[in-house]
Enzyme design. Structure first.
Site, PDB file in Angstrom:
ATOM      1  N   HIS A   1       0.730  -1.105   0.014  1.00 26.35           N
ATOM      2  CA  HIS A   1       0.120   0.034  -0.001  1.00 26.35           C
ATOM      3  C   HIS A   1       0.768   1.101   0.074  1.00 26.35           C
ATOM      4  CE1 HIS A   1      -3.399  -2.703   1.864  1.00 26.35           C
ATOM      5  NE2 HIS A   1      -3.537  -2.588   0.334  1.00 26.35           N
TER       6      HIS A   1
ATOM      7  N   HIS B   1      -8.317  -7.450  -7.570  1.00 26.33           N
ATOM      8  CA  HIS B   1      -8.919  -8.421  -6.396  1.00 26.33           C
ATOM      9  C   HIS B   1      -8.985  -7.371  -5.314  1.00 26.33           C
ATOM     10  CE1 HIS B   1      -6.095 -10.630  -9.054  1.00 26.33           C
ATOM     11  NE2 HIS B   1      -6.778 -11.888  -8.619  1.00 26.33           N
TER      12      HIS B   1
ATOM     13  N   SER C   1      -6.721  -1.689  -0.388  1.00 24.34           N
ATOM     14  CA  SER C   1      -6.514  -1.016  -1.470  1.00 24.34           C
ATOM     15  C   SER C   1      -7.522  -0.030  -2.275  1.00 24.34           C
ATOM     16  CB  SER C   1      -6.013  -1.752  -2.651  1.00 24.34           C
ATOM     17  OG  SER C   1      -6.684  -2.835  -2.939  1.00 24.34           O
TER      18      SER C   1
ATOM     19  N   GLU D   1     -14.335  -8.023  -7.151  1.00 25.11           N
ATOM     20  CA  GLU D   1     -14.083  -8.925  -6.056  1.00 25.11           C
ATOM     21  C   GLU D   1     -15.146  -9.949  -6.374  1.00 25.11           C
ATOM     22  OE1 GLU D   1     -12.116  -9.582  -3.113  1.00 25.11           O
ATOM     23  OE2 GLU D   1     -13.294 -11.570  -3.108  1.00 25.11           O
TER      24      GLU D   1
ATOM     25  N   ASP E   1     -14.527 -13.147 -12.381  1.00 23.90           N
ATOM     26  CA  ASP E   1     -12.922 -13.564 -12.052  1.00 23.90           C
ATOM     27  C   ASP E   1     -11.931 -12.578 -12.819  1.00 23.90           C
ATOM     28  OD1 ASP E   1     -11.007 -16.017 -12.080  1.00 23.90           O
ATOM     29  OD2 ASP E   1     -10.487 -15.222 -13.991  1.00 23.90           O
ATOM     30  N   ALA E   2     -10.849 -12.463 -11.744  1.00 24.47           N
ATOM     31  CA  ALA E   2      -9.812 -11.263 -12.072  1.00 24.47           C
ATOM     32  C   ALA E   2      -9.332 -11.214 -13.609  1.00 24.47           C
ATOM     33  CB  ALA E   2      -8.707 -11.476 -11.177  1.00 24.47           C
TER      34      ALA E   2
ATOM     35  N   ASP F   1      -3.555  -8.651  -7.313  1.00 25.20           N
ATOM     36  CA  ASP F   1      -3.289  -9.013  -5.785  1.00 25.20           C
ATOM     37  C   ASP F   1      -4.002 -10.224  -5.369  1.00 25.20           C
ATOM     38  OD1 ASP F   1      -2.422  -8.290  -3.212  1.00 25.20           O
ATOM     39  OD2 ASP F   1      -3.819  -6.907  -2.818  1.00 25.20           O
TER      40      ASP F   1
HETATM   41  C1  LIG Z   1      -5.145 -10.065  -1.173  1.00 26.28           C
HETATM   42  S1  LIG Z   1      -6.809  -9.945  -1.088  1.00 26.28           S
HETATM   43  C2  LIG Z   1      -7.098  -8.520  -1.921  1.00 26.28           C
HETATM   44  C3  LIG Z   1      -6.939  -7.174  -0.959  1.00 26.28           C
HETATM   45  C4  LIG Z   1      -6.658  -5.920  -1.686  1.00 26.28           C
HETATM   46  N1  LIG Z   1      -6.290  -5.562  -2.986  1.00 26.28           N
HETATM   47  C5  LIG Z   1      -6.038  -4.920  -0.578  1.00 26.28           C
HETATM   48  O1  LIG Z   1      -4.986  -4.461  -0.847  1.00 26.28           O
HETATM   49  O2  LIG Z   1      -6.731  -4.517   0.216  1.00 26.28           O
HETATM   50  C6  LIG Z   1      -7.358 -11.132  -2.404  1.00 26.28           C
HETATM   51  C7  LIG Z   1      -8.704 -11.047  -2.860  1.00 26.28           C
HETATM   52  O3  LIG Z   1      -9.001 -11.713  -4.321  1.00 26.28           O
HETATM   53  C8  LIG Z   1     -10.169 -12.251  -4.133  1.00 26.28           C
HETATM   54  N2  LIG Z   1     -10.105 -13.209  -5.187  1.00 26.28           N
HETATM   55  C9  LIG Z   1      -9.696 -14.593  -5.210  1.00 26.28           C
HETATM   56  N3  LIG Z   1      -9.628 -14.986  -6.237  1.00 26.28           N
HETATM   57  C10 LIG Z   1      -9.974 -14.125  -7.056  1.00 26.28           C
HETATM   58  C11 LIG Z   1     -10.399 -14.294  -8.703  1.00 26.28           C
HETATM   59  N4  LIG Z   1     -10.249 -15.251  -9.192  1.00 26.28           N
HETATM   60  N5  LIG Z   1     -10.945 -13.033  -8.940  1.00 26.28           N
HETATM   61  C12 LIG Z   1     -11.333 -11.976  -8.365  1.00 26.28           C
HETATM   62  N6  LIG Z   1     -10.883 -11.922  -7.142  1.00 26.28           N
HETATM   63  C13 LIG Z   1     -10.468 -12.994  -6.301  1.00 26.28           C
HETATM   64  C14 LIG Z   1     -10.345 -12.823  -2.565  1.00 26.28           C
HETATM   65  O4  LIG Z   1     -11.699 -13.015  -2.387  1.00 26.28           O
HETATM   66  C15 LIG Z   1      -9.717 -11.594  -2.008  1.00 26.28           C
HETATM   67  O5  LIG Z   1     -10.557 -10.890  -1.492  1.00 26.28           O
END
Ligand SMILES: C[S@@+](CC[C@H](N)C(=O)[O-])C[C@H]1O[C@@H](n2cnc3c(N)ncnc32)[C@H](O)[C@@H]1O
Length: 284
Positions: free
Chosen positions: A18, A41, A107, A125, A150-151, A171
């Site tokens: 961050h 994410h 983030s 998300e 999906d990301a 992320d």
């Molecule tokens: C490390 S956390 C994100 C933290 C955030 N970026 C932050 O810095 O505050 C990862 C997130 O990705 C989500 N996630 C997992 N697989 C995913 C996917 N295939 N596509 C989108 N989001 C996903 C999880 O539910 C989780 O909330």
């Protein structure tokens, strides 16, 4: 999908990620032209450090808890370092009431607080419950749209931005064994659609070599990039997060200078024994 960021929010890896994210945003704001931030994410945006999840791990105590005292007062570095981390510090202060450190901004919140009225946020998300939380918190902001994709789909469907200026945060939780390679695919697909975009990928350092594989993979691309890792201790066979890193593709040109100043200070402050940092810059 088992990963919930609430267990880890504010840990040493979040602090590194961050602070770098806030620096990139500040550099992008040096130009008047609007830009778009994409959080592939997103998580839930803001975290309760006294919540059940945070209290199971207390990871934040060795992260943000080393940069702020419990009463919310900054535990200061040198003036030079403080100037660089001020945007991040202001975001932490903004989600807390005066006199307490009880919450930590994710983030989406950091970027929401730092962006200008002309800039735009696209938050994504996949987790159904976390998506609803994110939607409820950010949909009212007129600059923001929230999706549940999906990301990889998110990256493919959103880029390039209409403004032709943008920052994409990748992320993932790295729950699955191939998630590092999958994250690199997101970068490749993203760069194919938006070669001039700024991409920020976070990765864990656990001793499995993923950090080096990511370095090798970005070196094989024809991009300018900055790769930085911070190990707070030596990796141990019993696992745990010994460190983390970020790679920034198409970094703002002063970001490298920022990291040269920041990393020794962060390594010292976040140390859990034998801290180590590495910065690698490459330009084709
Ligand atoms: C490390 S956390 C994100 C933290 C955030 N970026 C932050 O810095 O505050 C990862 C997130 O990705 C989500 N996630 C997992 N697989 C995913 C996917 N295939 N596509 C989108 N989001 C996903 C999880 O539910 C989780 O909330």
């Amino acid at each position: 999908m088992n990963y919930r960021h609430a267990y880890h929010a504010g840990n040493h890896a979040d602090v590194l990620k961050h602070i770098v994210l806030a620096r990139v945003i500040e550099h992008l704001k040096q130009k008047d032209a609007p830009f778009r931030f994409y959080d592939a994410h997103g998580g839930i945006g803001s975290y309760d450090l006294g919540g059940v999840e945070a209290e199971k791990t207390f990871e934040w105590r060795d992260g943000v808890g080393r940069l702020f005292s419990m009463d919310g007062a900054p535990l200061p570095f040198s003036e030079e370092v403080e100037n660089l981390i001020a945007p991040w510090r202001n975001c932490v202060a903004a989600v807390n009431e005066a006199g307490a450190l009880k919450r930590y901004p994710g983030s989406p919140e950091i970027v929401r607080l730092l962006l200008r009225p002309v800039d735009r946020l696209r938050l994504n998300e996949l987790h159904p419950v976390d998506y609803e939380t994110l939607l409820a918190a950010y949909a009212p902001d007129r600059r923001t749209a929230v999706s549940r994709l999906d990301a990889l789909m998110f990256v493919k469907s959103q880029l390039p931005p209409p403004e032709r200026r943008g920052l994409i945060l990748v992320d993932p939780p790295y729950e699955k064994t191939n998630e590092g390679e999958h994250a690199l695919r997101m970068l490749t697909e993203g760069l194919r659609r938006f070669a001039t975009g700024v991409f920020l990928l976070w990765f864990p350092v656990t001793g499995d070599g993923l950090d080096r594989r990511i370095l090798d993979a970005v070196r094989a691309t024809p991009t300018k990039h900055l790769w930085v890792t911070l190990n707070v201790r030596k990796p141990r066979p019993d696992g745990g997060l010994a460190g983390s890193g970020v790679v920034v593709i198409n970094p703002p040109w002063k970001l490298g200078d920022d990291l040269e100043i920041l990393m020794p200070a962060l390594a010292e402050r976040l140390s859990q024994g034998e801290p180590r940092f590495e910065i690698k810059f490459a330009a084709p």
